[in-house]
Design a protein around this motif. Structure first.
Motif, mmCIF file in Angstrom:
data_model
loop_
_atom_site.group_PDB
_atom_site.id
_atom_site.type_symbol
_atom_site.label_atom_id
_atom_site.label_comp_id
_atom_site.label_asym_id
_atom_site.label_seq_id
_atom_site.Cartn_x
_atom_site.Cartn_y
_atom_site.Cartn_z
ATOM 1 N N ASN A 51 8.928 2.757 -9.935
ATOM 2 C CA ASN A 51 8.426 1.597 -10.978
ATOM 3 C C ASN A 51 6.590 1.792 -9.865
ATOM 4 O OD1 ASN A 51 7.533 -0.562 -12.452
ATOM 5 N ND2 ASN A 51 7.736 -2.280 -10.723
ATOM 6 N N ASP A 52 6.100 1.907 -10.563
ATOM 7 C CA ASP A 52 3.943 2.065 -10.232
ATOM 8 C C ASP A 52 3.997 2.501 -9.661
ATOM 9 O OD1 ASP A 52 4.184 -0.673 -11.803
ATOM 10 O OD2 ASP A 52 4.061 -1.758 -9.644
ATOM 11 N N TYR A 53 4.070 3.524 -8.302
ATOM 12 C CA TYR A 53 3.823 4.228 -7.548
ATOM 13 C C TYR A 53 4.098 5.844 -8.126
ATOM 14 C CZ TYR A 53 4.070 0.021 -4.047
ATOM 15 O OH TYR A 53 3.349 -0.973 -3.853
ATOM 16 N N TRP A 54 3.150 5.833 -9.121
ATOM 17 C CA TRP A 54 2.820 6.996 -9.887
ATOM 18 C C TRP A 54 2.708 8.921 -9.411
ATOM 19 C CZ3 TRP A 54 -1.473 9.654 -10.635
ATOM 20 C CH2 TRP A 54 -3.024 8.929 -11.118
ATOM 21 N N ARG A 55 1.868 7.327 -8.230
ATOM 22 C CA ARG A 55 1.135 9.694 -7.539
ATOM 23 C C ARG A 55 2.410 9.531 -6.431
ATOM 24 N NH1 ARG A 55 -3.118 5.809 -7.346
ATOM 25 N NH2 ARG A 55 -5.104 6.817 -8.616
ATOM 26 N N LEU A 56 3.284 8.754 -5.800
ATOM 27 C CA LEU A 56 3.919 9.473 -5.062
ATOM 28 C C LEU A 56 5.180 9.940 -5.429
ATOM 29 C CD1 LEU A 56 3.930 5.609 -2.254
ATOM 30 C CD2 LEU A 56 3.053 8.172 -1.876
ATOM 31 N N ALA A 57 5.385 8.789 -6.594
ATOM 32 C CA ALA A 57 6.374 9.578 -7.123
ATOM 33 C C ALA A 57 6.706 10.731 -7.719
ATOM 34 C CB ALA A 57 6.482 8.723 -8.992
ATOM 35 N N ARG A 106 0.568 -0.947 0.222
ATOM 36 C CA ARG A 106 0.192 -0.079 -0.002
ATOM 37 C C ARG A 106 0.810 1.093 0.100
ATOM 38 N NH1 ARG A 106 -2.355 0.098 4.503
ATOM 39 N NH2 ARG A 106 -0.955 -1.453 5.348
ATOM 40 N N ASP A 107 0.218 2.565 -0.667
ATOM 41 C CA ASP A 107 1.156 3.623 -0.952
ATOM 42 C C ASP A 107 1.921 4.080 0.510
ATOM 43 O OD1 ASP A 107 0.500 3.697 -3.580
ATOM 44 O OD2 ASP A 107 -0.360 5.454 -3.254
ATOM 45 N N ALA A 108 0.995 4.034 1.983
ATOM 46 C CA ALA A 108 1.498 4.314 3.144
ATOM 47 C C ALA A 108 2.454 3.343 3.713
ATOM 48 C CB ALA A 108 -0.152 4.403 3.876
ATOM 49 N N GLU A 109 2.716 2.581 2.894
ATOM 50 C CA GLU A 109 3.868 1.471 3.475
ATOM 51 C C GLU A 109 5.642 1.791 2.834
ATOM 52 O OE1 GLU A 109 2.276 -3.308 4.047
ATOM 53 O OE2 GLU A 109 0.945 -2.260 2.822
ATOM 54 N N VAL A 110 5.116 1.952 2.025
ATOM 55 C CA VAL A 110 6.053 2.392 0.781
ATOM 56 C C VAL A 110 6.543 3.685 0.691
ATOM 57 C CG1 VAL A 110 6.021 0.641 -0.441
ATOM 58 C CG2 VAL A 110 5.440 2.604 -1.066
ATOM 59 N N GLU A 111 5.860 5.439 1.441
ATOM 60 C CA GLU A 111 5.885 6.157 1.213
ATOM 61 C C GLU A 111 7.092 7.009 1.627
ATOM 62 O OE1 GLU A 111 2.532 8.987 2.067
ATOM 63 O OE2 GLU A 111 4.036 10.571 1.139
#
Ligand SMILES: Cc1ncc(COP(=O)(O)OP(=O)(O)O)c(N)n1
Ligand SMILES: Cc1ncsc1CCOP(=O)(O)O
Ligand SMILES: [Mg+2]
Length: 580
Positions: free
Chosen positions: A362-368, A337-342
């Motif tokens: 890779n993949d997490y474009w919103r966080l990027a 989940r986003d929260a786990e990787v942010e």
């Protein structure tokens, strides 16, 4: 038994040799497959028309099929003209039984009229077509044939789609409605429909009268490429490019119109079609239902040579690689989940900036976007679920995965920052739904799309890096070759060196020490972006004064002649890759 994949052509003989069995043989030769022929009828024709059609008996048809089947069953069958309803029913029964014995792709070009306008087989054929429709994998009618087979009139996009849907409802697996006789905005449109997808493939109409044999050639090109295990989307692209090339090069025959030319594997980018999206004018006219984006170009990576590109799954690896001087790298964390990787993504982005590196998320474009990454890497499925405009507007680079011709052309249409080509060799890092591409296909893709930074990925190790680099790609992405190396720093240095060395020696096709991707169409070098001296540090180990290792290859991978050899595992795996 032939080493090349085998295609059977069940069709009529055209004594002009522009269509029918003769066109199928020429097409098979160009696509490097073996073709065996089963004659349904002997025709006499020239550019003014068809003067005779002599159907073979069912006994003769059967004897030809049996004589072939005893020796070798085919990987694909192309069916062209069947001369009467009895032949049609006989072939349908034969294929139903053959399909129980072997896995064979069958494409039927339902020839009912020659392009001269003469009726070849009579309209009673339509009534017997249903049995055959049930056993073929693809039928390729033109508008008239579609109308005849579906029993519906076809005069615009909506009615053509409805007729194709009716064909599927009749038990047909897939339809490719050919648009050679349509002219919308100067485009020749082909519409493909199966239970999973619809595709609209377009090319500028080529204004030539020399089009005899286009239908046969298209269907036999599809059969040949399917026999070589290209997925159906790639087979459609290659076949259309082949026909476009043939139309471009077609010449008059005798007094009248000529036949489509058979001029080898298509390599000219202008012959390759467009894949229409719901955003394009043609897509809208057709009511095509897909959500592929239409975009302005993404920010540039400012180089065609991204160098050795490690793909890793933790902040620790990112830190370690940056400290080793790696300038292109990717953080690839899966299924969290986003929260786990942010926190890790944010920290990695900051480190990337500090080291002036090209860090792709890779993949997490919103966080990027939120944390201002250099770029994002997305797969084909991701593309459909991502707000690509948000990535472009934020000025982030976009790297896109591709696995063949179709995806490559679709990727080019969104003008990303780089294109990844994979997987080249078998890999254990990721479960791949597609087959490994092998070096020969990689070479063709690299030759086709020279204006983009290209990244080869999948199963690439030190033994394979030189031959991958020889294809002209500017970058090699690796997971295990670095993360499982006893000494990752040494592995990186050797991989960089292998990539640089190959580039320094020039693209084999130019033979002059310059990569052909740095040349304009006129063959003149476009700029001084030589691979090993660019500021992007693709070859940083040389520039940092590390002792060059000659070819960059460990001596364990060389024979006495100094030529690179694969290790045993690489060689075994390579045997699984297509050689075409
Ligand atoms: C450089 C590079 N190429 C391809 C991939 C694969 O990306 P994708 O298809 O999105 O698959 P996942 O990596 O998300 O499993 C890549 N990551 N990097
Ligand atoms: C993520 C990915 N996408 C295509 S192949 C691949 C994995 C490549 O890993 P390796 O270099 O270990 O074969
Ligand atoms: Mg992905």
């Amino acid at each position: 038994m032939s080493l090349k994949p085998l295609v059977w052509s069940i069709a009529g003989s055209d004594n002009r040799a522009g269509a029918g069995l003769q066109a199928d043989l020429l097409t098979g030769h160009d696509f490097e497959v073996s073709v065996s022929t089963v004659v349904s009828a002997v025709t006499a024709q020239n550019s003014s028309g068809v003067s005779a059609v002599d159907a073979v008996s069912l006994d003769t048809l059967s004897a030809q099929l049996e004589s072939l089947a005893i020796e070798q069953t085919p990987k694909a069958i192309k069916i062209g003209m069947l001369a009467n309803a009895e032949q049609l029913r006989f072939v349908a029964d034969y294929l139903a039984s053959l399909k129980q014995r072997c896995d064979v792709f069958v494409v039927w070009d339902p020839v009912m009229r020659a392009s001269s306008g003469d009726s070849l087989a009579g309209e009673s054929l339509a009534a017997s077509a249903k049995a055959l429709l049930h056993v073929v994998d693809l039928v390729t009618p033109n508008a008239g044939e579609l109308s005849l087979l579906s029993g519906m009139s076809v005069n615009d996009g909506a009615s053509l789609k409805a007729a194709c849907q009716a064909m599927l409802a009749q038990g047909c697996t897939a339809v490719l409605a050919k648009g050679g006789h349509w002219n919308l905005d100067g485009e020749a449109l082909d519409y493909y429909l199966d239970a999973q997808q619809e595709l609209l493939i377009s090319s500028p109409r080529l204004d030539t009268a020399h089009s005899h044999g286009t239908g046969c050639t298209l269907a036999s090109a599809i059969a040949a490429t399917r026999a070589k295990d290209y997925p159906i989307e790639d087979a459609l692209i290659l076949a259309k490019a082949y026909v476009n090339q043939g139309l471009r090069l077609a010449e008059a025959q005798g007094e009248g119109t000529g036949s489509v030319a058979h001029a080898g594997w298509p390599t000219n980018r202008a012959d390759f079609p467009r894949i229409e999206s719901a955003h394009s004018k043609i897509g809208q006219w057709f009511g095509i239902d897909n959500n592929w984006p239409a975009l302005a170009p993404f920010a540039s990576c400012d180089t065609l040579n991204l160098g050795i590109y490690p793909v890793v799954d933790s902040l620790e690896w990112i830190e370690r690689l940056l400290e080793l001087g790696v300038k292109t790298l990717q953080l690839r964390i899966k299924d969290k989940r986003d929260a786990e990787v942010e926190a890790d993504i944010k920290a990695a982005i900051e480190l990337g900036h500090k080291h002036q590196a090209r860090l792709f998320i890779n993949d997490y474009w919103r966080l990027a976007i939120q944390h201002g990454a250099y770029g994002v890497h997305l797969g084909q499925e991701d593309l459909l679920e991502t707000d690509l405009n948000a990535i472009a507007d934020a000025g982030l680079r976009l790297g896109v995965s591709t696995h063949g011709y179709f995806e490559l052309l679709r990727a080019v249409q969104i003008r990303p920052s780089y294109i990844a080509l994979g997987h080249i060799f078998p890999t254990t890092t990721k479960d791949m739904p597609s087959l490994p591409q092998g070096l020969a296909r990689l070479q063709r893709y690299a030759d086709l799309v020279r204006e983009y930074p290209l990244v080869a990925i999948g199963g690439i190790d030190l033994a394979r890096a030189p031959s991958v680099a020889q294809t002209g790609v500017g970058s090699i992405a690796v997971v295990r070759a670095v993360t499982e190396a006893d000494d990752p720093a040494l592995a990186l240095e050797q991989l960089e060196s292998a990539l640089c060395h190959s580039h320094e020696n020039g693209n084999p096709s130019t033979g002059n020490g310059l990569d052909s991707r740095f040349r304009g169409n006129d063959g003149i070098a476009r700029g001084n972006e030589p691979v090993c001296h660019s500021p992007d540090l693709a070859c940083h180990s040389h520039e940092n004064g590390n002792p060059p290792t000659g070819s960059g290859l460990d001596s364990r991978f060389r024979g006495n002649d100094g030529v690179a050899r694969g290790n045993d595992k690489s060689q075994r795996e390579e045997a699984l890759c297509p050689k075409d």
